[in-house]
Scaffold this motif. Structure first.
Motif, PDB file in Angstrom:
ATOM      1  N   VAL A 236      63.471  27.806  70.857  1.00 48.95           N
ATOM      2  CA  VAL A 236      63.401  28.275  69.908  1.00 48.95           C
ATOM      3  C   VAL A 236      64.119  29.861  70.375  1.00 48.95           C
ATOM      4  CG1 VAL A 236      60.542  28.082  70.906  1.00 48.95           C
ATOM      5  CG2 VAL A 236      61.193  29.598  72.000  1.00 48.95           C
ATOM      6  N   ARG A 237      63.732  30.867  69.405  1.00 50.32           N
ATOM      7  CA  ARG A 237      65.084  31.638  68.801  1.00 50.32           C
ATOM      8  C   ARG A 237      64.298  33.171  68.714  1.00 50.32           C
ATOM      9  NH1 ARG A 237      66.045  32.463  63.751  1.00 50.32           N
ATOM     10  NH2 ARG A 237      66.600  30.484  62.421  1.00 50.32           N
ATOM     11  N   VAL A 238      64.305  34.594  68.977  1.00 46.10           N
ATOM     12  CA  VAL A 238      64.110  35.522  68.646  1.00 46.10           C
ATOM     13  C   VAL A 238      64.493  35.815  67.249  1.00 46.10           C
ATOM     14  CG1 VAL A 238      62.944  37.982  69.206  1.00 46.10           C
ATOM     15  CG2 VAL A 238      63.417  36.002  71.419  1.00 46.10           C
ATOM     16  N   VAL A 239      63.509  36.249  66.853  1.00 47.72           N
ATOM     17  CA  VAL A 239      64.034  36.731  65.088  1.00 47.72           C
ATOM     18  C   VAL A 239      63.716  38.224  65.377  1.00 47.72           C
ATOM     19  CG1 VAL A 239      64.134  34.583  64.224  1.00 47.72           C
ATOM     20  CG2 VAL A 239      61.705  36.355  63.563  1.00 47.72           C
ATOM     21  N   GLU A 240      62.455  38.865  65.850  1.00 49.84           N
ATOM     22  CA  GLU A 240      62.004  40.334  65.419  1.00 49.84           C
ATOM     23  C   GLU A 240      61.867  40.669  67.333  1.00 49.84           C
ATOM     24  OE1 GLU A 240      60.810  43.688  62.985  1.00 49.84           O
ATOM     25  OE2 GLU A 240      60.663  41.008  62.486  1.00 49.84           O
ATOM     26  N   CYS A 241      62.043  41.763  67.371  1.00 46.72           N
ATOM     27  CA  CYS A 241      60.509  42.489  68.605  1.00 46.72           C
ATOM     28  C   CYS A 241      60.554  43.980  68.593  1.00 46.72           C
ATOM     29  CB  CYS A 241      61.908  42.913  69.467  1.00 46.72           C
ATOM     30  SG  CYS A 241      63.125  41.655  70.551  1.00 46.72           S
ATOM     31  N   SER A 242      59.230  43.852  68.695  1.00 45.27           N
ATOM     32  CA  SER A 242      58.421  44.598  68.592  1.00 45.27           C
ATOM     33  C   SER A 242      58.620  46.276  69.257  1.00 45.27           C
ATOM     34  CB  SER A 242      56.985  45.142  69.298  1.00 45.27           C
ATOM     35  OG  SER A 242      56.992  44.838  70.259  1.00 45.27           O
ATOM     36  N   GLN A 243      58.130  47.521  69.243  1.00 41.48           N
ATOM     37  CA  GLN A 243      58.781  48.757  70.448  1.00 41.48           C
ATOM     38  C   GLN A 243      57.977  47.898  71.659  1.00 41.48           C
ATOM     39  OE1 GLN A 243      55.439  50.824  68.756  1.00 41.48           O
ATOM     40  NE2 GLN A 243      54.668  51.588  70.761  1.00 41.48           N
TER      41      GLN A 243
END
Length: 310
Positions: A236-243
């Motif tokens: 898997v890969r990260v496409v967006e992060c939260s605060q």
């Protein structure tokens, strides 16, 4: 043929004896029938009174088997320091652990940041300590897709299949719901379908195997699984992060005895100072435990308010 049968029976007996040995050392309470296992330093004799155990819970952030394997040594060490047997309490959902804390039915718990922030305001849940991981006292929610997916952002997941972990999870539900609220959307209006995996590792597995198109997971758990070379996490890969948010804390219920609370806090703040404690924390990926302020969780409260209003 008979010789082969004898060998199989012998190996089965060895496995049974080994299993019974471990099941004699720890108590795991599930939502079904409890398994009576004891984390005590020495076995009780028939003539000795049975001491009430220290009841410790770990919220269902990963599968029960993974959670028990990760936390066994730490819980055993706590029991040794207090010279008390330990009962390891597990439940399938965050909410069930929250209910046990609210009713003072457990003495200590490792919980989600959202469970602490809302539980503190609702019924007086108390903050004991937080872990420092890779020098950080914060974590975040990761929006993930499969490594071979063409999707590159949360916006690209519109009208796709999405998986949350639990409705009570900060990183697995509240944080991504807040990201949608900022877009004037809800999960129901934004995604084609929404499911709940129950734990973060199951959500990662679902994305990696294309059971869903995306998911929101705890950055700490994803990073740990990548470090352990877990096949799903590597796909898997990260496409967006939260605060960023205050770390998932160690908490105690509102009705805990003041002396027990202080004893537990002293244990957590000093674990890293012994060779045994250092080894245990290294396996968990924790630098050490430290004190925290309730204000570190105000961001979660603000997100929850926005999502309620939206």
């Amino acid at each position: 043929m008979k010789k082969c049968t004898y060998v199989i029976v012998f190996l089965a007996l060895i496995a049974l004896i080994y299993g019974l040995f471990w099941f004699s050392r720890v108590t795991i309470f599930s939502s079904e029938k409890p398994l009576h296992i004891n984390f005590s330093r020495s076995a009780q004799t028939d003539n000795e009174p049975v001491e009430d155990p220290l009841r410790i819970a770990v919220s269902a952030m990963t599968s029960p088997q993974t959670t028990e394997a990760l936390y066994r040594d730490l819980l055993e060490l706590i029991g040794e320091h207090l010279d008390k047997p330990v009962a390891f309490v597990q439940r399938p959902t965050y909410g069930e652990i929250d209910d046990l804390l609210k009713n003072n039915r457990i003495d200590l718990a490792f919980v989600c940041s959202g469970s602490y922030a809302l539980g503190h305001d609702d019924y007086g849940l108390q903050l004991l300590a937080i872990p420092i991981i890779k020098g950080q006292r914060v974590y975040h929610s990761d929006i993930i897709v499969a490594k071979d997916s063409p999707l590159t952002s949360l916006e690209a997941l519109r009208d796709k299949r999405f998986t949350f972990t639990s409705k009570s999870s900060n990183s697995g539900c509240l944080a991504p719901t807040f990201l949608l609220a900022q877009r004037q959307e809800t999960p129901q209006t934004f995604f084609a379908s929404v499911t709940y995996s129950g734990t973060h590792d199951k959500a990662i597995h679902a994305v990696a195997h294309h059971i869903c198109d995306g998911a929101a997971v705890d950055s700490l758990i994803l990073n740990h699984m990548v470090k352990e070379q877990d096949p799903s996490a590597l796909n898997v890969r990260v496409v967006e992060c939260s605060q960023n948010f205050g770390m998932p804390p160690v908490v105690v219920p509102p009705g805990i005895a003041p002396q027990l609370k202080q004893d537990l806090r002293d244990i957590f703040l000093s674990i890293h100072q012994s060779e045994q404690g250092r080894f245990i924390l290294d396996n968990l990926g924790i630098d050490f435990f430290t004190l925290a302020n309730d204000s570190e969780y105000d961001g979660i409260r603000e997100m929850a308010q926005v999502c309620i209003e939206h």
